[in-house]
Design an enzyme around this catalytic site. Structure first.
Site, PDB file in Angstrom:
ATOM      1  N   CYS A   1     -28.405   1.640   2.593  1.00 24.65           N
ATOM      2  CA  CYS A   1     -27.629   2.879   2.716  1.00 24.65           C
ATOM      3  C   CYS A   1     -27.990   3.948   1.697  1.00 24.65           C
ATOM      4  CB  CYS A   1     -26.153   2.580   2.530  1.00 24.65           C
ATOM      5  SG  CYS A   1     -25.391   1.999   4.017  1.00 24.65           S
TER       6      CYS A   1
ATOM      7  N   ARG B   1      -8.371   4.786  -0.127  1.00 24.34           N
ATOM      8  CA  ARG B   1      -9.082   3.814   0.710  1.00 24.34           C
ATOM      9  C   ARG B   1      -9.062   2.425   0.083  1.00 24.34           C
ATOM     10  NH1 ARG B   1     -12.594   6.382   4.564  1.00 24.34           N
ATOM     11  NH2 ARG B   1     -13.705   4.426   4.853  1.00 24.34           N
TER      12      ARG B   1
ATOM     13  N   GLU C   1     -31.281   5.819   3.940  1.00 21.00           N
ATOM     14  CA  GLU C   1     -30.629   7.123   3.857  1.00 21.00           C
ATOM     15  C   GLU C   1     -31.650   8.078   3.265  1.00 21.00           C
ATOM     16  OE1 GLU C   1     -29.161  10.381   2.026  1.00 21.00           O
ATOM     17  OE2 GLU C   1     -29.491   8.721   0.658  1.00 21.00           O
TER      18      GLU C   1
ATOM     19  N   HIS D   1     -22.479  11.258   7.432  1.00 21.68           N
ATOM     20  CA  HIS D   1     -21.224  11.374   6.700  1.00 21.68           C
ATOM     21  C   HIS D   1     -20.515  12.688   6.981  1.00 21.68           C
ATOM     22  CE1 HIS D   1     -23.779   8.474   4.642  1.00 21.68           C
ATOM     23  NE2 HIS D   1     -22.658   7.794   4.517  1.00 21.68           N
TER      24      HIS D   1
ATOM     25  N   HIS E   1     -31.554  -2.403   6.972  1.00 23.53           N
ATOM     26  CA  HIS E   1     -31.025  -1.066   6.714  1.00 23.53           C
ATOM     27  C   HIS E   1     -30.412  -1.036   5.320  1.00 23.53           C
ATOM     28  CE1 HIS E   1     -28.796   2.611   6.904  1.00 23.53           C
ATOM     29  NE2 HIS E   1     -27.669   1.962   6.730  1.00 23.53           N
TER      30      HIS E   1
ATOM     31  N   ARG F   1       0.833  -1.219   0.000  1.00 23.71           N
ATOM     32  CA  ARG F   1       0.000   0.000   0.000  1.00 23.71           C
ATOM     33  C   ARG F   1       0.867   1.269   0.000  1.00 23.71           C
ATOM     34  NH1 ARG F   1      -4.086  -0.546   4.690  1.00 23.71           N
ATOM     35  NH2 ARG F   1      -2.436  -1.825   5.568  1.00 23.71           N
ATOM     36  N   GLU F   2       1.963   1.220  -0.780  1.00 27.65           N
ATOM     37  CA  GLU F   2       2.899   2.342  -0.818  1.00 27.65           C
ATOM     38  C   GLU F   2       2.232   3.637  -1.290  1.00 27.65           C
ATOM     39  OE1 GLU F   2       3.385  -0.633  -2.003  1.00 27.65           O
ATOM     40  OE2 GLU F   2       5.295  -1.422  -1.263  1.00 27.65           O
ATOM     41  N   LEU F   3       1.366   3.517  -2.315  1.00 23.71           N
ATOM     42  CA  LEU F   3       0.755   4.732  -2.848  1.00 23.71           C
ATOM     43  C   LEU F   3      -0.186   5.360  -1.822  1.00 23.71           C
ATOM     44  CD1 LEU F   3       0.524   6.613  -5.292  1.00 23.71           C
ATOM     45  CD2 LEU F   3      -1.488   5.312  -6.006  1.00 23.71           C
TER      46      LEU F   3
END
Ligand code: GLN
Ligand code: ZN
Length: 791
Positions: free
Chosen positions: A668, A540, A690, A719, A666, A22-24
């Site tokens: 989203c 992410r 939502e 959010h 639920h 995950r270097e970037l």
């Protein structure tokens, strides 16, 4: 254009950008945090590019023949095109440099926003779990051609001896993925700007040719959707666009790719490829994993256009059946009468880097798997076998065959007990008692006020929770100490909710790292990886679990936490589960049986857990399905079969519950359009959604549809850290009451609170409870909703 160098016989459409360690991600986040500056980020990105190119050469892709794609977006490949086109929304107009180019800081501002300016919207990339940044196009959007970053990459790699093939999202797909900029006239269609966009692409192609690119890859997955498919008909917009691009003198040769399904008209497979070929495109790619094989007529008509066969799955982690693939490739080659290139079905962006990094997988599993590096090898081996005959790759074929046979026969892949349970299911297993009767007995049991207040499940996952989880993993605290910590955390969350006066409580989910992985870890048939990160959006990443065998639940696992929480309070406490569709959507799922069959197995595992929750006295169970709409197929013709099995799976999971157990779900999102009858079909007693961002408009839609069960439109957006005022919340509840009777309405935030901090959470929930009380009193709804039903 001079005669292009022949297209390589093996290639991939793209490679994971995040880096094996995950270097970037780390570099980009350090840049955001001010720990490294722009040149530091640039250095880190170049180092990773160099490593990637060397790695791909080592794995057998040539270095000087354009077989290596240059797709090195720092954040997102669609944002890269927005930047290369200088296509800035008006609110960001000041971000461009003198020549229209977008610098690094500006690039990230588009992705993340600043101050008052909202970032570009994030949306799912086709039916994958990758999210792209939506271009915003208006009547006056300007398009320049400033692909400085990409040309610099091509130049730099050329100096290192590698002739890369730059990758860009194609112009048609770019505009299909765009939305109309705010303030554009109603009905404005971004696609109406296609001619200007194509002019800019001509400029970009010219500068890439000048930088030394011999081939350019234009990704047009938009053509596998209903709308894009129509545009790819003979004589349509796609043909016009590519005639223009191909007609240009100063350009590299063009490869147009069509991953994620069948491009064009699905009943005339390959027709879109013929259209592109007729327009003068030098190479066309077909997805042979999700899409159908081009017809013989199409193959024969391709002439000098190279067919790039996407035979290795870019989206899943299973080892390729090399023999079967070779047969397909041989047929295609015979059909075209020319060399066919072996490739992946999509970019490898959707899979982790390397199986060999996994040292803790169950022993049997690595041999069945292929992550990105293994897939590159598969492509190379297949291309070799196709060119030089099967005997030249005999050892690979034998090894693969052995692994596939072992997989098919392995204990756990087919579990008789699970199969028998599925076979013996009757219609009854999918049906609960009538909803009205359920509502009545549940209300007798629960005695809730009208407009009951609740939350969606998780409470803030503080640094403390995360460190405790890390500590038990690395052994610095014992499992017993960890359990003790979690109990304290749960007790604290229960007390907090009682203090706030919420009506239906939750335990807060502190024991869950992730709402899918937690279930995968507790079910048989799943395995978790240590390093299997894939990019979800920007920096992410997620680490999907691998569903490899028949699924069952060896023992109750949520029950101890939920019963502990319930033992601390007199108020009803909701048991919390993740639904079958969401578990599949966010995992790598076995490819040897239909998804629907696998979903039923997961459903039965959840059904067992619900039965145990009921036996432990839990009166309410929520089964989250945020991914229900996400898995909706790209083509509308495929929607119904999908909705059928997904709704059935949810019902199978929940219909074992007695009438007195209240089932919540639920979702989203609230753009129900295509799926509203499916949501009705779930037959949940209460559905939370939502709705805050659309000011609860969805409540009127639901009323219009005749939705008759409980509904909890999220009254505030979790959010953002903003604390909604009590007045604002009561006004929203009052709006909802105009559309739906009080006895149907619940009051809750619009999603889980795990990403929030406690400060704003407590303030927001306090206002939420106060608002619900005010509305109850002011509208004289103090008893139960039933009284109101007759008013
Ligand atoms: N129960 C989950 C939570 O509160 C639901 C999360 C989701 O919908 N994505 O975190
Ligand atoms: Zn949610």
């Amino acid at each position: 254009m001079s005669t292009p160098k022949a297209f390589p016989t093996a290639t991939i459409l793209g490679y994971p950008r995040i880096g094996p360690g995950r270097e970037l991600k780390k570099a980009v986040e350090s840049y955001w945090a001010g720990i490294i500056d722009e040149s530091g980020l640039q250095r880190a990105a170049e180092e990773l590019q160099d490593r990637t190119v060397s790695r791909l050469i080592e794995l057998g892709l040539g270095g000087e023949d354009s077989s290596i794609p240059a797709d090195f977006a720092l954040y997102d490949q669609v944002l890269d095109v927005t930047a290369a086109l200088g296509a800035l929304p008006t609110r960001f107009a000041d971000l461009a440099d003198q020549d229209g180019s977008i610098g690094t800081a500006a690039y990230f501002t588009l992705a993340r926003g600043d101050g008052e300016r909202a970032p570009l919207e994030l949306t799912k990339w086709f039916d994958s779990n990758y999210h792209y940044l939506v271009p915003e196009i208006g009547v006056a959007t300007t398009f320049t051609a400033v692909a400085h970053r990409l040309t610099a990459i091509v130049r730099r790699q050329r100096e290192r001896g590698a002739v890369l093939r730059p990758v860009l999202v194609g112009p048609v797909t770019y505009l299909l993925l765009a939305k109309a900029e705010e303030g554009a006239p109603t009905g404005f269609d971004p696609l109406s700007r296609i001619d200007d966009v194509v002019s800019a692409y001509e400029g970009i192609l010219a500068s890439l040719a000048e930088a030394g690119a011999e081939w350019v890859q234009l990704d047009e997955p938009g053509l596998v959707s209903d709308r894009g498919g129509e545009l790819a008909a003979p004589g349509g917009l796609v043909e016009r666009v590519y005639r223009r691009l191909a007609g240009h003198a100063e350009r590299p040769a063009l490869l147009v790719t069509t991953g994620y399904g069948t491009a064009g008209n699905p009943t005339a497979p390959g027709q879109a490829l013929a259209v592109l070929s007729a327009a003068g495109v030098e190479a066309v790619h077909a997805d042979l994993v999700r899409g159908s094989r081009p017809s013989d007529e199409v193959l024969q008509g391709l002439g000098a256009t190279r067919l790039v066969a996407g035979i290795v799955d870019g989206r899943n982690v299973w080892r390729n059946d090399l023999q079967a693939s070779l047969s397909v490739l041989e047929q295609l080659q015979a059909g075209t009468g020319a060399t066919v290139t072996t490739a992946t079905s999509t970019s490898l962006l959707h899979v982790p880097h390397d199986v060999r990094a996994e040292t803790a997988l169950p022993e049997h599993l690595p041999a069945w798997l292929a992550f990105a590096d293994q897939k590159v090898r598969e492509v190379v081996v297949l291309a070799g076998g196709l060119a030089d005959g099967r005997s030249t790759v005999a050892t690979h074929l034998e090894e693969t065959e052995a692994a596939l046979q072992q997989r098919a026969r392995f204990d756990g892949v087919v579990v008789d007990r699970v199969r028998k349970r599925i076979r013996d299911l009757t219609a009854e297993a999918f049906t609960r008692g009538p909803a009205e009767r359920r509502a009545e007995v549940q209300q007798q049991r629960l005695g809730l006020p009208v407009l009951p207040t609740t939350t969606i499940g998780s409470f803030p996952q503080t640094g403390e929770v995360r460190s405790a989880r890390a500590a038990v993993r690395n052994g610095s605290i014992s499992p017993a100490e960890y359990e003790q910590f979690l109990r304290q955390e749960i007790a604290r969350v229960v007390r907090l909710q009682e203090g706030l006066g919420l009506d239906v409580l939750v335990h807060g989910e502190p024991e869950r790292n992730d709402m899918v992985q937690y279930f995968a870890e507790n079910f048989d048939g799943f395995a978790a990886t240590d390093h299997g990160w894939v990019q979800s959006y920007g920096s992410r990443c997620t680490r999907p679990s691998i569903l490899w065998g028949d699924v069952s639940r060896p023992q109750a696992f949520t029950v101890p936490w939920i019963s502990f929480a319930q033992s601390l309070t007199e108020r009803p406490l909701k048991g919390m589960l993740t639904g079958p569709v969401t578990i599949l959507a966010w995992s790598f799922v076995r490819d040897d049986q239909p998804l629907g069959d696998t979903a039923h197995q997961v459903a039965l595992a959840l059904r067992d857990e619900i039965a145990d929750l009921e036996a432990a006295g839990i009166a309410i169970v929520q089964v989250d399905e945020p991914a229900l709409r996400e898995l909706l197929p790209l083509r509308s013709a495929d929607h119904q079969p999908y909705l059928d099995w997904s709704v059935q799976a949810f019902r199978l999971a929940t219909a074992g519950a007695g009438d007195r157990t209240q089932i919540h779900t639920h979702l989203c999102y609230s753009e129900f359009g295509e799926v509203i009858s499916a949501i009705d079909g779930l037959d949940a007693d209460v559905t939370s959604i939502e709705a805050a961002r659309s000011r609860l408009e969805v409540v009127a839609d639901l009323a219009g549809f005749g939705y008759s069960r409980g509904i909890g439109p999220g009254v505030y957006d979790i959010h953002s850290p903003r604390v909604p005022s009590e007045e604002e919340l009561s006004a929203l509840i009052a709006t909802a009451l105009e559309a739906l009777p009080a006895q149907q309405l619940w009051v809750n935030p619009d999603c889980g609170l795990k990403t929030r901090g406690y400060d704003e959470t407590v303030l927001s929930l306090r206002n939420l409870v106060a608002a619900a009380r005010t509305v109850r009193e002011s509208a004289d709804l103090t008893t139960t909703g039933h009284a109101l039903a007759h008013s």
